[in-house]
Write an enzyme that holds these catalytic residues in place. Structure first.
Site, PDB file in Angstrom:
ATOM      1  N   SER A 172       0.587  -1.221   0.003  1.00  0.00           N
ATOM      2  CA  SER A 172      -0.018  -0.021   0.019  1.00  0.00           C
ATOM      3  C   SER A 172       0.870   1.285  -0.135  1.00  0.00           C
ATOM      4  CB  SER A 172      -0.976   0.052   1.355  1.00  0.00           C
ATOM      5  OG  SER A 172      -1.685   1.395   1.480  1.00  0.00           O
ATOM      6  N   TYR A 205      -1.771  -1.198  10.654  1.00  0.00           N
ATOM      7  CA  TYR A 205      -1.989  -1.383   9.044  1.00  0.00           C
ATOM      8  C   TYR A 205      -0.786  -0.944   8.209  1.00  0.00           C
ATOM      9  CZ  TYR A 205      -4.019  -1.036   4.337  1.00  0.00           C
ATOM     10  OH  TYR A 205      -4.132  -1.149   3.017  1.00  0.00           O
TER      11      TYR A 205
END
Ligand code: NAD
Ligand code: MG
Length: 298
Positions: free
Chosen positions: A190, A203
């Site tokens: 990401s 995360y």
């Protein structure tokens, strides 16, 4: 000269600039229930035989980016085994039907990848039912906001790490005994692995780990003819966002701060996975391909 509407398009308005209304669902979010609907390429993805005969296992393949990758792989000629959580069966059936309409095999393998035994079984079942395995896409992920580290539950930290990086190790390790030379592994990381949002400490740090894992393993497996790469999406409209992946009040502006000025659709991410899985990227190893609407990364 006439231009093909599919080959010549302005990226600014190829997809609409969405402003999702405030909405909420428990995790995992369901594709069936997000507003507006996401585009997985059902109507638009055109294959050209780039993955003819390939056998792929994709995690998180029921919705969002994984669904778009599964559809694209099938349209490119691959048979696909799809992993997702049991509660996501309805979303998965939509993807499975779309794949079968293309004439490719779709194998449903629901289950929870936080469980080591399940991860091993998943790989065995995929290899048996696809009669081999030569492509792995580690895409499942968990993303829950927490404003303050002191309010981030220990259990959330653990579950995020288990889902995003621990399971990747278990699944990849189990897959190695099946993957012949020429196989590929693509991991979903990401933009958060580069530019961490302060509300996504757990995360974002797993995504940085995935990048590093991919670059290290890429070097280890290259001499065996197995290539490992990663894809780093930016803001893509999927069910992970309205199921506490973002603060609700931010949803109406989701993705609008990118240079393109809009959120991405899952189908716009799929071609990066196709490229890294197809033999045409044979000299690309340990790379992270950014698909983020133009956000510069360090
Ligand atoms: P999504 O909710 O559609 O997909 C995530 C999937 O992960 C779920 O469908 C679910 O099947 C799977 N999953 C979660 N926990 C699981 C578990 N314990 N066992 C088995 N499966 C489990 O959302 P998405 O955005 O398409 O997410 C796919 C990947 O893309 C994730 O790794 C996410 O971190 C990454 N990503 C998304 C964005 C974005 O903006 N949407 C940006 C960067 C990276
Ligand atoms: Mg889902």
């Amino acid at each position: 000269m006439m231009t093909d509407q599919l080959t010549f398009q302005n990226p600014v308005d190829r997809f609409p600039q969405i402003s999702p209304p405030k909405q909420d669902q428990p995790e995992p979010g369901f594709d069936e229930e997000i507003t507006p609907k996401a585009d997985h390429g059902e109507e638009s993805y055109r294959g050209t035989g780039r993955l003819e005969g390939r056998k792929a296992l994709i995690t998180g393949a029921d919705s969002g980016i994984g669904a778009a990758v599964a559809i694209a792989f099938a349209r490119e000629g691959a048979d696909v085994a799809l992993n997702y959580l049991e509660v996501e069966e309805e979303d998965a059936q939509h993807v499975i039907e779309t794949i079968r309409e293309t004439g490719r095999k779709a194998v449903a393998l629901p289950g929870d990848i936080r469980d080591k035994e399940f991860c091993t079984q998943l790989v065995e079942d995929a290899a048996r039912q696809l009669e081999g395995l030569d492509a792995l896409v580690n895409n499942a992920g968990k993303q829950i906001i927490a404003e303050d580290l002191t309010e981030l539950p220990d259990d959330q930290w653990e579950q995020t790490y288990k889902t995003n990086i621990q399971a990747m190790f278990w699944i990849t390790k189990a897959a190695l005994k099946h993957l012949p030379a020429g196989s590929t592994i693509v991991n979903t990381t990401s933009i958060q692995g580069y530019n961490p949002n302060p509300m996504l400490i757990d995360y974002a740090s797993t995504k940085a780990a995935i990048n590093n894992f991919s670059k290290g393993l890429g070097q280890q497996l290259a001499p065996k003819g197995i290539r490992v790469n990663a894809v780093a999406p930016g803001p893509i409209w999927t069910p992970i966002q309205p199921s506490d992946g973002q603060p609700k009040e931010k949803l109406p502006h989701f993705g609008q701060n990118t240079p393109l000025g809009r959120a991405g659709q899952p189908t716009e991410v799929a071609p990066a996975f196709v490229f890294l899985t197809s033999a045409e990227s044979s000299y690309v190893i340990g790379e992270t391909l950014h698909v983020n609407g133009g956000i510069p990364t360090p």
